[in-house]
Design a protein around this motif. Sequence first.
Motif, PDB file in Angstrom:
ATOM      1  N   VAL A  60      -3.801 -34.494 -14.363  1.00 49.00           N
ATOM      2  CA  VAL A  60      -3.334 -33.174 -13.928  1.00 49.00           C
ATOM      3  C   VAL A  60      -3.993 -31.952 -14.546  1.00 49.00           C
ATOM      4  O   VAL A  60      -4.309 -31.102 -13.888  1.00 49.00           O
ATOM      5  CB  VAL A  60      -1.563 -33.323 -14.144  1.00 49.00           C
ATOM      6  N   TYR A  61      -4.189 -32.299 -15.802  1.00 49.40           N
ATOM      7  CA  TYR A  61      -4.983 -31.094 -16.666  1.00 49.40           C
ATOM      8  C   TYR A  61      -6.290 -30.856 -15.892  1.00 49.40           C
ATOM      9  O   TYR A  61      -6.735 -29.700 -15.580  1.00 49.40           O
ATOM     10  CB  TYR A  61      -5.056 -31.565 -18.002  1.00 49.40           C
ATOM     11  N   ILE A  62      -6.675 -31.836 -15.633  1.00 47.60           N
ATOM     12  CA  ILE A  62      -8.288 -31.849 -15.007  1.00 47.60           C
ATOM     13  C   ILE A  62      -8.183 -31.336 -13.471  1.00 47.60           C
ATOM     14  O   ILE A  62      -9.009 -30.340 -13.190  1.00 47.60           O
ATOM     15  CB  ILE A  62      -9.171 -33.153 -14.912  1.00 47.60           C
ATOM     16  N   ASP A  63      -7.268 -31.815 -12.679  1.00 49.01           N
ATOM     17  CA  ASP A  63      -7.088 -31.382 -11.384  1.00 49.01           C
ATOM     18  C   ASP A  63      -6.893 -29.980 -11.414  1.00 49.01           C
ATOM     19  O   ASP A  63      -7.219 -29.263 -10.626  1.00 49.01           O
ATOM     20  CB  ASP A  63      -5.791 -32.096 -10.653  1.00 49.01           C
ATOM     21  N   PHE A  64      -5.727 -29.379 -12.386  1.00 50.16           N
ATOM     22  CA  PHE A  64      -5.395 -27.924 -12.154  1.00 50.16           C
ATOM     23  C   PHE A  64      -6.708 -27.118 -12.640  1.00 50.16           C
ATOM     24  O   PHE A  64      -7.173 -25.947 -11.996  1.00 50.16           O
ATOM     25  CB  PHE A  64      -4.312 -27.749 -13.356  1.00 50.16           C
ATOM     26  N   PHE A  65      -7.583 -27.633 -13.731  1.00 42.45           N
ATOM     27  CA  PHE A  65      -8.787 -26.865 -14.093  1.00 42.45           C
ATOM     28  C   PHE A  65      -9.770 -26.795 -13.039  1.00 42.45           C
ATOM     29  O   PHE A  65     -10.174 -25.590 -12.702  1.00 42.45           O
ATOM     30  CB  PHE A  65      -9.418 -27.490 -15.428  1.00 42.45           C
TER      31      PHE A  65
ATOM     32  N   PRO B 186      -4.870 -29.926 -26.277  1.00 41.43           N
ATOM     33  CA  PRO B 186      -3.869 -30.788 -26.901  1.00 41.43           C
ATOM     34  C   PRO B 186      -4.535 -31.841 -27.778  1.00 41.43           C
ATOM     35  O   PRO B 186      -3.862 -32.177 -28.832  1.00 41.43           O
ATOM     36  CB  PRO B 186      -3.360 -31.506 -25.501  1.00 41.43           C
ATOM     37  N   PHE B 187      -5.899 -32.013 -27.546  1.00 47.56           N
ATOM     38  CA  PHE B 187      -6.619 -32.885 -28.544  1.00 47.56           C
ATOM     39  C   PHE B 187      -8.040 -32.729 -27.988  1.00 47.56           C
ATOM     40  O   PHE B 187      -8.116 -32.265 -26.631  1.00 47.56           O
ATOM     41  CB  PHE B 187      -6.309 -34.517 -28.296  1.00 47.56           C
ATOM     42  N   THR B 188      -8.778 -32.463 -28.877  1.00 50.94           N
ATOM     43  CA  THR B 188     -10.398 -31.839 -28.416  1.00 50.94           C
ATOM     44  C   THR B 188     -10.911 -32.527 -27.438  1.00 50.94           C
ATOM     45  O   THR B 188     -11.725 -31.901 -26.411  1.00 50.94           O
ATOM     46  CB  THR B 188     -11.171 -31.435 -29.701  1.00 50.94           C
ATOM     47  N   LYS B 189     -10.859 -33.843 -27.330  1.00 56.53           N
ATOM     48  CA  LYS B 189     -11.504 -34.484 -26.180  1.00 56.53           C
ATOM     49  C   LYS B 189     -11.193 -33.910 -24.803  1.00 56.53           C
ATOM     50  O   LYS B 189     -11.862 -34.141 -23.989  1.00 56.53           O
ATOM     51  CB  LYS B 189     -11.440 -36.075 -26.432  1.00 56.53           C
ATOM     52  N   MET B 190      -9.686 -33.473 -24.743  1.00 61.33           N
ATOM     53  CA  MET B 190      -9.414 -32.966 -23.496  1.00 61.33           C
ATOM     54  C   MET B 190     -10.173 -31.966 -23.056  1.00 61.33           C
ATOM     55  O   MET B 190     -10.648 -31.888 -21.733  1.00 61.33           O
ATOM     56  CB  MET B 190      -7.739 -32.698 -23.516  1.00 61.33           C
ATOM     57  N   GLY B 191     -10.650 -30.980 -23.807  1.00 61.30           N
ATOM     58  CA  GLY B 191     -11.515 -29.892 -23.478  1.00 61.30           C
ATOM     59  C   GLY B 191     -13.165 -30.300 -22.965  1.00 61.30           C
ATOM     60  O   GLY B 191     -13.327 -29.840 -22.100  1.00 61.30           O
ATOM     61  N   LEU B 192     -13.327 -31.412 -23.909  1.00 63.63           N
ATOM     62  CA  LEU B 192     -14.767 -31.907 -23.655  1.00 63.63           C
ATOM     63  C   LEU B 192     -14.644 -32.636 -22.122  1.00 63.63           C
ATOM     64  O   LEU B 192     -15.669 -32.487 -21.209  1.00 63.63           O
ATOM     65  CB  LEU B 192     -15.026 -33.108 -24.317  1.00 63.63           C
ATOM     66  N   LYS B 193     -13.478 -33.036 -21.647  1.00 62.18           N
ATOM     67  CA  LYS B 193     -13.409 -33.767 -20.373  1.00 62.18           C
ATOM     68  C   LYS B 193     -13.415 -32.661 -19.245  1.00 62.18           C
ATOM     69  O   LYS B 193     -14.092 -32.907 -18.307  1.00 62.18           O
ATOM     70  CB  LYS B 193     -12.052 -34.603 -20.354  1.00 62.18           C
ATOM     71  N   ALA B 194     -12.882 -31.668 -19.454  1.00 66.72           N
ATOM     72  CA  ALA B 194     -12.772 -30.663 -18.636  1.00 66.72           C
ATOM     73  C   ALA B 194     -14.123 -30.018 -18.334  1.00 66.72           C
ATOM     74  O   ALA B 194     -14.396 -29.361 -17.312  1.00 66.72           O
ATOM     75  CB  ALA B 194     -11.765 -29.418 -18.970  1.00 66.72           C
ATOM     76  N   LEU B 195     -14.639 -29.735 -19.726  1.00 69.55           N
ATOM     77  CA  LEU B 195     -16.175 -28.865 -19.479  1.00 69.55           C
ATOM     78  C   LEU B 195     -17.140 -29.829 -18.865  1.00 69.55           C
ATOM     79  O   LEU B 195     -17.848 -29.578 -17.995  1.00 69.55           O
ATOM     80  CB  LEU B 195     -16.770 -28.726 -21.024  1.00 69.55           C
ATOM     81  N   ARG B 196     -17.186 -31.163 -18.953  1.00 72.56           N
ATOM     82  CA  ARG B 196     -17.930 -32.178 -18.322  1.00 72.56           C
ATOM     83  C   ARG B 196     -17.559 -32.049 -16.888  1.00 72.56           C
ATOM     84  O   ARG B 196     -18.653 -32.546 -16.068  1.00 72.56           O
ATOM     85  CB  ARG B 196     -17.569 -33.696 -18.917  1.00 72.56           C
ATOM     86  N   ALA B 197     -16.421 -31.762 -16.515  1.00 74.05           N
ATOM     87  CA  ALA B 197     -16.364 -31.959 -15.278  1.00 74.05           C
ATOM     88  C   ALA B 197     -17.083 -30.839 -14.340  1.00 74.05           C
ATOM     89  O   ALA B 197     -17.013 -30.995 -12.960  1.00 74.05           O
ATOM     90  CB  ALA B 197     -14.673 -31.821 -14.711  1.00 74.05           C
ATOM     91  N   ILE B 198     -17.495 -29.759 -14.973  1.00 73.93           N
ATOM     92  CA  ILE B 198     -17.950 -28.755 -14.280  1.00 73.93           C
ATOM     93  C   ILE B 198     -19.395 -28.546 -14.950  1.00 73.93           C
ATOM     94  O   ILE B 198     -20.370 -27.804 -14.577  1.00 73.93           O
ATOM     95  CB  ILE B 198     -17.431 -27.075 -14.336  1.00 73.93           C
ATOM     96  N   LEU B 199     -19.972 -29.345 -15.600  1.00 78.26           N
ATOM     97  CA  LEU B 199     -21.263 -29.036 -16.603  1.00 78.26           C
ATOM     98  C   LEU B 199     -22.473 -29.281 -15.690  1.00 78.26           C
ATOM     99  O   LEU B 199     -23.377 -28.571 -15.683  1.00 78.26           O
ATOM    100  CB  LEU B 199     -21.501 -29.843 -17.747  1.00 78.26           C
ATOM    101  N   PRO B 200     -22.094 -30.232 -14.465  1.00 78.26           N
ATOM    102  CA  PRO B 200     -23.452 -30.608 -13.644  1.00 78.26           C
ATOM    103  C   PRO B 200     -23.803 -29.111 -12.905  1.00 78.26           C
ATOM    104  O   PRO B 200     -24.971 -29.248 -12.181  1.00 78.26           O
ATOM    105  CB  PRO B 200     -22.958 -31.553 -12.802  1.00 78.26           C
ATOM    106  N   GLU B 201     -22.806 -28.210 -12.883  1.00 75.43           N
ATOM    107  CA  GLU B 201     -23.289 -26.833 -11.913  1.00 75.43           C
ATOM    108  C   GLU B 201     -24.191 -25.996 -13.113  1.00 75.43           C
ATOM    109  O   GLU B 201     -24.605 -25.011 -12.152  1.00 75.43           O
ATOM    110  CB  GLU B 201     -21.957 -26.296 -11.928  1.00 75.43           C
ATOM    111  N   ALA B 202     -24.642 -26.363 -14.223  1.00 76.75           N
ATOM    112  CA  ALA B 202     -25.437 -25.506 -14.895  1.00 76.75           C
ATOM    113  C   ALA B 202     -26.713 -26.115 -15.175  1.00 76.75           C
ATOM    114  O   ALA B 202     -26.835 -27.379 -15.059  1.00 76.75           O
ATOM    115  CB  ALA B 202     -24.646 -25.406 -16.385  1.00 76.75           C
TER     116      ALA B 202
END
Length: 387
Positions: free
Chosen positions: A204-209, A235-251
């Motif tokens: 849900v976190y990733i979908d909302f992001f 909430p744990f730092t891997k969570m942010g990494l997963k979110a960043l990875r979801a948009i990283l290919p745009e860069a």
Amino acid sequence: MQIGIDQLAFYTPKTYLDLVDLAHTRNQEPDKYRIGIGQSQQAVIPVTQDAVTLAANAAVKIVNTTNRDQIAMVLFGTESGIDNSKSAAVYLQRLLHLPGNIRTIELKQACYGATAGVQFAHDYVRLHPDKQVLVIGADIARYGLNTPGEVTQGGGAVAMTISAEPRLLNLDNETAFKSEDIMDFWRPLYRTEALVDGRFSENVYIDFFKAVWQDYQQQTGRAIADFTAFAFHLPFTKMGLKALRAILPEADETQQKQLMANFEASRVYNRQVGNLYTGSLYLSLRSLFDNATLKPGQRIGLFSYGSGAEGEFFSGTIGDQFDTQASRQWFTDFFGSRQQLTMAQYERVFSQKLPDHDVLLDLSHDDARFVLSGIKHDQRQYVDRGN
Ligand code: CAA
């Protein structure tokens, strides 16, 4: 006129658990915690600290004679409230000797509460540019001994002043948010530990992001190339990494490297403190400020997520008087003076709970300025040892 975060302070107690010890005791690979979850240590909060004292210990660093009388509101984001009626903010008003002609409100929507405070403060200061708003995010993250969430516990408080012409971050006016009734994480009134559907909450976190990032880009016409860094609710730092990875290919490749390096800077502190729910995004922002090389004018993206669920993507540019030296020194001294607990000590501290009758607490293990000394006639007793 620019409006945004002028000051940003943090507090958590010095006692902590090393997660390698937790992994060994729970028969897990230490690398699952260090790499798979992305956490090294977690703050352990003694019974003599609660959301109010954590907040007071953070806020006292940024409220002083120069700004006390300018503060018009205290917006206190928490999901670790101590009373079903009275707001934590009104206790803080007394402990910090804030003026009487102010609003003192508690805000709740899981880990999103402090972001609601930041956005409401932004709007208020636009109308009252001579005023400041004190925004708090203070929580104790508890899942329980021997639960999958145990490795993502922690606690602490951030305190921010939102003002005109801020030194740290000028908030952009555009913001994208989304809300939906979802049972990914919740805590019924009768429980002291959260209930969570772990993997579902990550999804849900990733979908909302993704949804609010899309909405933000459509509203503003900005794209990933306009950002120097992102800060996430961690909430744990891997969570942010997963979110960043979801948009990283745009860069492009060069920017991907820069965003990844800045993400590492943004998780230095959270990795050692653990989850602090409402304050987590802002501890990560503090970590980014202190550990990355940033210049005035550069744009930062922020993603706030509160289970249940509310998500918001907003942004800001680094202020002209951006200076991180004092904060960096504070964190270096703090991490250098922490007290590591054994597993037995951690389990004992974690299991100590406030009774529902009068009690006098032993304060000898807590060196904080503001402490909870007990309960008298169903009223929490707070002590300021600085006076
Ligand atoms: N070396 C490296 N990595 C390893 C490993 C090893 N030896 N062993 C396992 N891993 C990896 C796994 O592959 C997995 O990686 P991915 O997530 O990338 O797939 C990771 O470690 C975690 O492994 P599991 O999924 O098996 O872990 P788990 O089932 O024990 O639970 C958790 C993990 C769901 C995060 C759990 O800790 C939990 O429920 N936490 C609380 C809920 C939470 O924080 N949710 C986040 C979104 S909700 C939110 O943000 C609001 C909030 O603050 C709560």
